[in-house]
Design an enzyme around this catalytic site. Structure first.
Site, PDB file in Angstrom:
ATOM      1  N   ALA A  67      -5.053 -31.937  22.172  1.00  0.00           N
ATOM      2  CA  ALA A  67      -5.223 -33.147  21.015  1.00  0.00           C
ATOM      3  C   ALA A  67      -5.673 -32.289  19.879  1.00  0.00           C
ATOM      4  O   ALA A  67      -5.501 -32.644  18.517  1.00  0.00           O
ATOM      5  CB  ALA A  67      -5.991 -34.252  21.456  1.00  0.00           C
ATOM      6  N   ASP A 106      -3.193  -3.320 -16.815  1.00  0.00           N
ATOM      7  CA  ASP A 106      -2.631  -1.754 -17.566  1.00  0.00           C
ATOM      8  C   ASP A 106      -2.184  -2.188 -19.013  1.00  0.00           C
ATOM      9  O   ASP A 106      -1.290  -3.133 -18.948  1.00  0.00           O
ATOM     10  CB  ASP A 106      -1.943  -1.046 -16.689  1.00  0.00           C
ATOM     11  N   ASP A 117       2.505  -0.593 -14.006  1.00  0.00           N
ATOM     12  CA  ASP A 117       3.831  -0.217 -13.587  1.00  0.00           C
ATOM     13  C   ASP A 117       3.976   1.421 -13.419  1.00  0.00           C
ATOM     14  O   ASP A 117       5.047   2.059 -12.759  1.00  0.00           O
ATOM     15  CB  ASP A 117       4.792  -0.413 -14.627  1.00  0.00           C
ATOM     16  N   ASP A 147      -1.002   3.587 -11.442  1.00  0.00           N
ATOM     17  CA  ASP A 147      -1.696   2.356 -11.139  1.00  0.00           C
ATOM     18  C   ASP A 147      -1.733   2.278  -9.563  1.00  0.00           C
ATOM     19  O   ASP A 147      -2.317   1.166  -9.186  1.00  0.00           O
ATOM     20  CB  ASP A 147      -0.696   1.211 -11.710  1.00  0.00           C
TER      21      ASP A 147
END
Length: 890
Positions: A279, A325, A629, A633
């Protein structure tokens, strides 16, 4: 490793044991064995088996597995089968979604075999770049990618784009001079680095490092060494599962102890304890959370963002800091002409065509014409008539040519009228470029562009307010202040000048005397260029701040460039609120943790600096999203709570991120944050819904024991409610689209538990009132000698109908039920109708009556059942009203 940038060419060649004619083949083979190939160790992509097994790594699944195993050994095979089914369903849903995301990422990768032009045995040959070794002489040409790190030994107007490595948007002009030891990566102008692009000129370099020892290799190693942190949702669900597990064990032991103390049979009490465990555990929770995350991933994908991991979708909603960035993320990553300055007057780039009659408009057009004619960029015609022409060249040259064409100028037509007869190319030492043209009337025209200070020195006149003026010392100082103002704002400023020559002497015709020609210039004006903001960036930053999310700019650019971008975005910063990589090198992590509270801009940073900043923010309890990108990074993308890579970014950035922006649109992040908040809100609704039911069932069983009565509800009936009755409706809460003002609320603290005070009040306060009502009916009917099977059916129906009614109240914690459109979520309406149909079937259909031990109910009994549902709705709405008023009051 030596600082090769601080060595002279001769010292560098000597240290590397090579010469300007390159290595001998045998020596290259020997070194290749010694230093290894020029490539990075490739991580194997996640296999299907790994993804499948990872679906079991959840504390909720561990609790369900324990319940299934106990049920199996107690011969409760139906109970065990139902719980196992919930586990399998959860695993299949999660596996297919994550496997699909990983396959989509694989399609984004560009698998290109890189080649290198190298000197071996004194001959130029083309080899695979992974066959390069230390001491090789590589030949650098415009348009080619640099195959390895190297010290430049020859350069002719050489420029490289290093944005994906350093974050610097402006191309790096290369030189041969040795530099100071310890120069920052972005300032090493006598070095080239693997993965960067040659955008102008040509040259040669001696390979200094290969593979994992190169700059890109160091970043790859940094990525590997960065552990993946658990997301806030994973931590919250882990704590919830531990709490549920410990609570179940405690309650079971307590019940067994009470039963034995009352003199009941131990085995009977053990079976009751199992019933309580069944339960208490919300079997449908793991599946429901997975479904909510999957639907969230799909909605985010429609917004052009690929979510690689299920839990990442929710983490965005908890984000408190976005580290962005600058280059290619907040900006477009391309240079554009922003302003033209004639004298001391500024002009935004507009169309200055032949119909512009004002003198100033003609001079602006002349400035653009000089930028176009004195230009190395070429226009590549497309074979497809419908396709656009492509401009190839250095970013600055492309920007100047594009601006001139935008204003209506046509270089091909002008060159027919003013054919180019000679050119003095740009040189990093001269800092200017000249083209010489024959005029329409037999005269000669000299066009020049370059560093403003160089052109001002050679000029005698200048344009201001449409007229020519003598360029005095005072006027030259004024113009110098003008361009310094623009450069301090983060813009790149070029000067343009012209000289009309009636004739060229014969000696000049035979052997061009450039110094004699390059004097007595007319200074036309300045052209300011910048990497422009993405159109949606400013609005996105504004929405983020309204949502309680703090934007931070981290870039490899200079501090004044970063500050100018911040101000353009609407972020007000003081000079003392900007930190450079040089300062970061001098402070320890403890000091950095203090500084990140107020610093909003980090400039001239290296990859390991970005990583330190992310970790310092996390140490302060922030949920950090990192966007980027470039290769530079990647370590920070992996360390962040949520790494967001651009779709056009490097492979390594995409592979280490959690989310990939397929359209490179920064605004998509805001849409994803909104979806993340909706996901978390929907998870909370499901938890409230399922735990309310589980609590109800536990109270019914404990109440039965305290009253000394038989169990009010049977374990199999509990499983029916948890899996069948509640299963379909709780999934449909995933389709709720959130409340108005979702993005106006502050992010949820990382430390805040998944079950907040309002949820506790709904689960326990409203639950106890409802449960006491059902127990009172149970006890009353039992005392009046009603059939136990009939009474249990009423309790079973009440628990089932109750949850199908109050789920409509749980659709929103911010609005009362009467302000919610019941048909705005048709999936919920359909699921509730279907579950009600199944519940009626469980009570009236003989085969299910036999399995669930139910009997048909009278109309009066159904009135009791429905009244229990209305009581729950009333109690939940009172609690919601209290918390809504409290929030509004604060």
């Amino acid at each position: 490793m030596s600082d090769f940038h601080s060595l002279s060419i001769e010292s560098c060649l000597k240290k590397l044991g090579t010469s300007t004619s390159g290595l001998l083949n045998k020596e290259a083979e020997r070194r290749l064995k010694k230093y290894g190939p020029n490539k990075l160790e490739e991580e194997k992509p996640l296999g299907r088996l790994t993804i499948f097994i990872s679906q079991f790594r959840s504390p909720l699944i561990y609790v369900l597995l324990a319940a299934a195993i106990i049920s199996f050994f107690l011969s409760e095979y139906i109970d065990a089968g139902v719980i196992a089914g919930a586990i399998i369903l959860n695993t299949i849903i999660g596996f297919f979604q994550e496997n699909k995301a990983n396959r989509a990422l694989s399609k984004l990768r560009e698998m290109v075999a890189r080649k290198a032009l190298v000197l071996r045995d004194g001959q130029e040959i083309i080899i695979d770049s992974n066959q390069l070794t230390i001491g090789d002489i590589i030949i650098l040409q415009t348009g080619n990618r640099v195959p390895a790190d190297g010290r430049i030994i020859e350069a002719s107007n050489l420029q490289t784009s290093e944005a994906n490595l350093t974050g610097e948007s402006i191309p790096s002009s290369k030189s041969l001079d040795k530099l100071e030891k310890g120069a920052a990566l972005a300032d090493q102008e006598n070095m080239v680095f693997g993965s960067t692009m040659i955008v102008r000129g040509s040259g040669k370099a001696v390979v200094t490092t290969v593979g994992s020892r190169s700059e890109i290799g160091k970043i790859a190693e940094l990525v590997k060494a960065t552990p993946e942190e658990k997301t806030p949702l994973q931590l919250r669900l882990s704590r919830l599962s531990k709490f549920l597990g410990l609570a179940v064990i405690f309650i079971c032991l307590l019940i067994i102890g009470i039963g034995v103390w009352q003199g009941r049979d131990f085995f009977e009490m053990f079976m009751v304890a199992v019933a309580i465990a069944v339960a208490a555990i919300p079997e449908g929770l793991a599946v429901a959370v997975t479904v909510i995350l999957v639907l969230g991933m799909q909605r985010i994908l429609k917004q052009k963002a690929l979510t690689r991991k299920l839990v990442a979708a929710e983490t965005l909603g908890s984000t408190t800091v976005i580290c962005a960035d600058k280059t290619g993320t907040l900006t477009e990553g391309i240079m554009q002409v922003s302003d033209i300055i004639i004298g001391e007057r500024e002009f935004e780039l507009k169309t200055f065509g032949s119909r512009q009659d004002s003198e100033e408009a003609k001079i602006v057009s002349l400035a653009l014409q000089i930028g176009m004619m004195c230009n190395d960029a070429i226009i590549e015609a497309s074979k497809d008539k419908l396709a656009k022409e492509r401009i190839i060249g250095a970013p600055t040259e492309i920007a100047l040519l594009s601006a001139a064409r935008q204003s209506g100028l046509d270089r091909r037509k002008l060159l027919k009228v003013e054919p180019k007869i000679d050119e003095l190319p740009f040189d990093s030492e001269r800092k200017f470029m000249i083209t010489l043209h024959k005029g329409r009337e037999g005269n000669y025209i000299l066009y020049e562009k370059g560093a403003p200070e160089k052109l001002l020195e050679k000029s005698e006149e200048f344009y201001h307010r449409g007229h020519l003026h003598k360029l005095t010392k005072e006027e030259r100082e004024k113009l110098t202040r003008v361009y310094e103002k623009f450069t301090s704002s983060g813009l790149r400023v070029l000067g343009v000048a012209v000289r009309n020559l009636k004739d060229l002497d014969r000696e000049a015709e035979k052997k061009r005397n450039w110094p004699a020609l390059d004097q007595n210039l007319t200074f036309v004006g300045f052209i300011a260029l910048k990497d422009p903001l993405r159109p949606e960036a400013k609005e996105t930053i504004k929405i983020c701040r309204q949502a309680g999310i703090r934007p931070i700019i981290i870039t490899g650019d200079h501090a004044f460039t970063a500050r100018a971008i911040a101000e353009e975005l609407g972020i007000k910063v003081r000079a003392e609120d900007i930190i450079t990589g040089e300062i970061l090198e001098k402070i320890d992590d403890k000091k950095l943790e203090e500084l990140v509270k107020r610093i909003d801009i980090y400039a001239r940073v290296s990859p390991h600096h970005k990583l330190r900043i992310v970790k310092a923010l996390q140490a302060r309890g922030e949920v950090v999203a990192m966007t980027g990108d470039g290769i530079n990074d990647s370590p920070a993308l992996k360390a962040a709570d949520i790494g967001v890579a651009l779709g056009t970014g490097t492979d390594i950035a995409k592979e280490t991120s959690d989310i990939v922006l397929l359209d490179n649109n920064f605004k998509t992040i805001v849409a994803a944050v909104l979806e993340g908040r909706i996901i978390f809100s929907n998870i909370r609704k499901v938890i409230t819904y399922l735990i309310s039911d589980s609590f109800c069932e536990v109270i019914l069983i404990i109440g039965s024991i305290i009253l000394g009565a038989p169990l009010a509800i049977l374990p199999l009936q509990i499983l029916w409610i948890n899996i069948i009755n509640d299963g379909f409706p709780n999934f449909t809460l995933a389709f709720e689209r959130g409340d108005d003002g979702t993005m106006a609320a502050k992010p949820i603290s990382k430390k805040e538990p998944i079950i907040n005070k309002e949820m506790k009040a709904i689960i326990f306060a409203a639950g106890l009132v409802r449960d006491f009502f059902i127990l009172a009916i149970f006890y009353y009917l039992l005392r009046h000698s009603f059939d136990l099977g009939y009474i249990r059916t009423i309790v079973f129906a009440a628990a089932g109908v109750d949850s199908l009614m109050y789920i409509f109240s749980l659709r929103s914690f911010k609005k009362p039920i009467w302000r919610l459109n019941p048909f705005s979520n048709l999936y919920l309406v359909g699921a509730v109708a279907f579950s009600l149909f199944l519940l009626i079937g469980a009570i009236y259909w003989p085969p299910l009556q036999k399995i669930l031990a139910t009997t048909p109910l009278s109309v009066n009994s159904w009135l009791l059942v429905i009244s229990s549902g209305f009581l729950s709705i009333i109690m939940i709405e009172i609690i919601k009203h209290y918390f809504i008023r409290r929030v509004d009051g604060s």
